[in-house]
Design an enzyme around this catalytic site. Structure first.
Site, PDB file in Angstrom:
ATOM      1  N   HIS A  16      42.903  63.781 -93.657  1.00 31.59           N
ATOM      2  CA  HIS A  16      43.734  62.807 -94.042  1.00 31.59           C
ATOM      3  C   HIS A  16      42.711  61.713 -95.127  1.00 31.59           C
ATOM      4  CE1 HIS A  16      41.329  60.157 -91.351  1.00 31.59           C
ATOM      5  NE2 HIS A  16      41.963  60.911 -90.166  1.00 31.59           N
ATOM      6  N   CYS A  34      38.733  63.869 -87.245  1.00 31.42           N
ATOM      7  CA  CYS A  34      39.356  64.396 -88.130  1.00 31.42           C
ATOM      8  C   CYS A  34      38.507  64.683 -89.261  1.00 31.42           C
ATOM      9  CB  CYS A  34      40.632  63.532 -88.630  1.00 31.42           C
ATOM     10  SG  CYS A  34      42.037  63.465 -87.273  1.00 31.42           S
TER      11      CYS A  34
END
Length: 198
Positions: free
Chosen positions: A161, A173
């Site tokens: 992201h 992430c």
């Protein structure tokens, strides 16, 4: 006088956020992280894969088996080692694929990975982190290429992201600048393979 000072403070905060997230014109490019390698490349999501090198904080985008982009990334707040459990701050290592796309996120776009996968599930079960029922559900879900259970002790909702890449800040992430996630958006789709190296 008070309003002028407040205005300068507010402007400073806005600029700091813009630099952190990598908004143009604050996108930093270098020989090591040039972004897309040629402006003549036409995105072809059907023939794309990603390799992530955690130690180098590097994402390489391939199309038709050729590198077409190199991007700087940030990782989980405790990046060394493979992800084993919820809250460990580690980014997983191994072979994954994009299984979910969310365009309604504060990070512009979120491309969810199908973590946990086979080795993650087996290790978690062996360590007693998941129940027999959760183990079976995760294995069945993997066979159907669905979104894994993301609410077990193994952790979940790991993805690629935007949001900024200046330092390791995520919960596991892979984060890019907002500019770079907007570039990758043209190349990524559900099913895109993602290999994460230590």
């Amino acid at each position: 006088m008070k309003w002028a000072s407040l205005g300068w403070i507010l402007l400073g905060i806005i600029l700091a956020v813009a630099i952190w997230r990598g908004f143009p014109p604050f996108q930093i490019r270098s020989n090591q992280f040039p972004g897309i390698l040629s402006s003549s490349i036409t995105p072809d999501p059907q023939h794309v894969k990603i390799e992530i090198f955690k130690a180098e904080r590097k994402l390489i985008l391939y199309q038709n088996e050729k590198p077409v982009g190199i991007f700087k990334i940030a990782l989980g707040f405790s990046p060394i080692g493979d992800k084993e459990r919820e809250g460990d701050g580690k980014t997983p290592e191994g072979d994954y694929a994009i299984c979910y796309v969310n365009d309604k996120t504060p990070y512009l776009y979120f491309y969810g990975l199908n973590y946990p996968q086979g080795k993650d599930i087996k290790r978690g079960f062996k360590q007693g982190r998941i129940s027999q029922r959760q183990y079976q559900e995760l294995i069945d879900n993997n066979k159907n290429n669905g979104i894994p259970l993301w609410n077990t002790a193994l952790g979940g909702e790991v993805g690629i992201h935007g949001g900024g890449n200046l330092w390791d800040w995520t919960k596991g992430c892979i984060a890019l600048s907002d500019t770079d996630i907007l570039i990758l958006k043209k190349y990524l789709m559900i099913g895109t393979p993602v290999h994460i190296f230590p």
